[in-house]
Write a protein that holds these residues in place. Structure first.
Motif, PDB file in Angstrom:
ATOM      1  N   LEU A  99      10.528 -44.246  10.036  1.00  0.00           N
ATOM      2  CA  LEU A  99      11.105 -45.588  10.105  1.00  0.00           C
ATOM      3  C   LEU A  99      10.606 -46.333  11.339  1.00  0.00           C
ATOM      4  O   LEU A  99      10.271 -47.515  11.269  1.00  0.00           O
ATOM      5  CB  LEU A  99      12.629 -45.501  10.124  1.00  0.00           C
ATOM      6  CG  LEU A  99      13.309 -45.044   8.834  1.00  0.00           C
ATOM      7  CD1 LEU A  99      14.790 -44.787   9.076  1.00  0.00           C
ATOM      8  CD2 LEU A  99      13.117 -46.072   7.715  1.00  0.00           C
ATOM      9  N   ARG A 100      10.556 -45.658  12.465  1.00  0.00           N
ATOM     10  CA  ARG A 100      10.097 -46.292  13.693  1.00  0.00           C
ATOM     11  C   ARG A 100       8.618 -46.649  13.619  1.00  0.00           C
ATOM     12  O   ARG A 100       8.201 -47.701  14.099  1.00  0.00           O
ATOM     13  CB  ARG A 100      10.393 -45.384  14.882  1.00  0.00           C
ATOM     14  CG  ARG A 100      11.886 -45.302  15.195  1.00  0.00           C
ATOM     15  CD  ARG A 100      12.234 -44.164  16.127  1.00  0.00           C
ATOM     16  NE  ARG A 100      13.664 -44.166  16.440  1.00  0.00           N
ATOM     17  CZ  ARG A 100      14.315 -43.125  16.941  1.00  0.00           C
ATOM     18  NH1 ARG A 100      13.669 -41.987  17.185  1.00  0.00           N
ATOM     19  NH2 ARG A 100      15.613 -43.216  17.203  1.00  0.00           N
ATOM     20  N   GLU A 101       7.836 -45.809  12.983  1.00  0.00           N
ATOM     21  CA  GLU A 101       6.410 -46.117  12.804  1.00  0.00           C
ATOM     22  C   GLU A 101       6.228 -47.383  11.970  1.00  0.00           C
ATOM     23  O   GLU A 101       5.441 -48.270  12.329  1.00  0.00           O
ATOM     24  CB  GLU A 101       5.707 -44.938  12.127  1.00  0.00           C
ATOM     25  CG  GLU A 101       4.223 -45.171  11.880  1.00  0.00           C
ATOM     26  CD  GLU A 101       3.565 -44.014  11.143  1.00  0.00           C
ATOM     27  OE1 GLU A 101       2.354 -44.099  10.887  1.00  0.00           O
ATOM     28  OE2 GLU A 101       4.260 -43.027  10.820  1.00  0.00           O
ATOM     29  N   ARG A 102       6.963 -47.485  10.870  1.00  0.00           N
ATOM     30  CA  ARG A 102       6.857 -48.665  10.023  1.00  0.00           C
ATOM     31  C   ARG A 102       7.440 -49.903  10.710  1.00  0.00           C
ATOM     32  O   ARG A 102       6.958 -51.020  10.521  1.00  0.00           O
ATOM     33  CB  ARG A 102       7.573 -48.413   8.686  1.00  0.00           C
ATOM     34  CG  ARG A 102       6.965 -47.288   7.855  1.00  0.00           C
ATOM     35  CD  ARG A 102       5.539 -47.593   7.415  1.00  0.00           C
ATOM     36  NE  ARG A 102       5.473 -48.745   6.548  1.00  0.00           N
ATOM     37  CZ  ARG A 102       5.580 -48.696   5.218  1.00  0.00           C
ATOM     38  NH1 ARG A 102       5.799 -47.527   4.621  1.00  0.00           N
ATOM     39  NH2 ARG A 102       5.491 -49.798   4.495  1.00  0.00           N
ATOM     40  N   ALA A 103       8.470 -49.696  11.507  1.00  0.00           N
ATOM     41  CA  ALA A 103       9.051 -50.815  12.261  1.00  0.00           C
ATOM     42  C   ALA A 103       8.030 -51.390  13.226  1.00  0.00           C
ATOM     43  O   ALA A 103       7.872 -52.615  13.335  1.00  0.00           O
ATOM     44  CB  ALA A 103      10.300 -50.349  13.016  1.00  0.00           C
TER      45      ALA A 103
END
Length: 216
Positions: A132-136
């Protein structure tokens, strides 16, 4: 006379805060009904009668007509105001950023924040956080690139696309998504906060803050 609308919303929710922020900045009368979605309030029969999808926010007009989906509410409330461009092309550009917010930004920035703040520290969902943090960060990079040559997302002026993107970007750090590497985004956040009649998200509950601290 301007119709007083009723908004059923959960105050810490970015999607709900979008609607509150625009209503405040429009100076439009409204009634807020706090709806604790984190405690199952959206599954109560009386709420499901308004929105069978069991999600906040829900906007109800004085005549009883119901509107769901936060960005749809922004568009309806902003119609005929400076918050939504009158020019068809400029309006489409603003809408493109609002679609981006819902499909490429909110599912990652907001969900990371939800997992950190509203799930137990031993929740299996914590395993989702790295992705999720990577995509964010991928979404934030797109925003940063735009903001290097544009002041706003709604066009030449501040408006509903900025409100839509501001809500969860402003609290991205609560999901472990640092904004330190995005100077243009930070400058834009400051510009949004400086707009007339701006209101920020309220502080989270004490138990939520504790989980956020444990997730840091």
């Amino acid at each position: 006379m301007i119709d007083t609308v009723t908004v059923h919303g959960f105050s810490p929710s970015g999607n709900c805060h979008k609607v509150r922020l625009l209503l405040e900045q429009l100076g439009r009368p409204y009634r807020w009904v706090e709806t604790r979605s984190d405690q199952g309030a959206t599954h109560a029969p009386e709420f499901l009668a308004l929105n069978p999808n069991a999600k906040v926010p829900v906007l109800v007009r004085g005549d009883g007509a119901v509107l769901t989906e936060s960005n749809a509410m922004l568009c309806w409330l902003a119609e005929g105001t400076p918050f939504l461009p009158a020019d068809a092309w400029a309006r489409a550009q603003a809408l493109s950023w609002m679609f981006f917010e819902q499909y490429s930004h909110e599912p990652y920035v907001a969900v990371a924040r939800f997992i950190c703040g509203w799930t137990p520290v031993d929740s299996p969902r914590r395993a989702e956080l790295p992705r999720l943090r990577e995509r964010a960060h991928a979404a934030l990079a797109v925003m940063e690139r735009h903001l290097k040559s544009h002041a706003w997302f709604t066009g030449a002026d501040y408006g509903i696309a900025d409100i839509a993107l501001f809500a969860y970007t402003a609290v991205a750090d609560e999901g472990g998504v640092s904004l330190a590497a995005y100077p243009a985004i930070n400058d834009w956040l400051a510009r949004v906060r400086a707009t007339p009649r701006f209101v920020g998200l309220p502080d989270n509950d004490a138990d939520v803050r504790a989980r956020l601290a444990a997730s840091a």
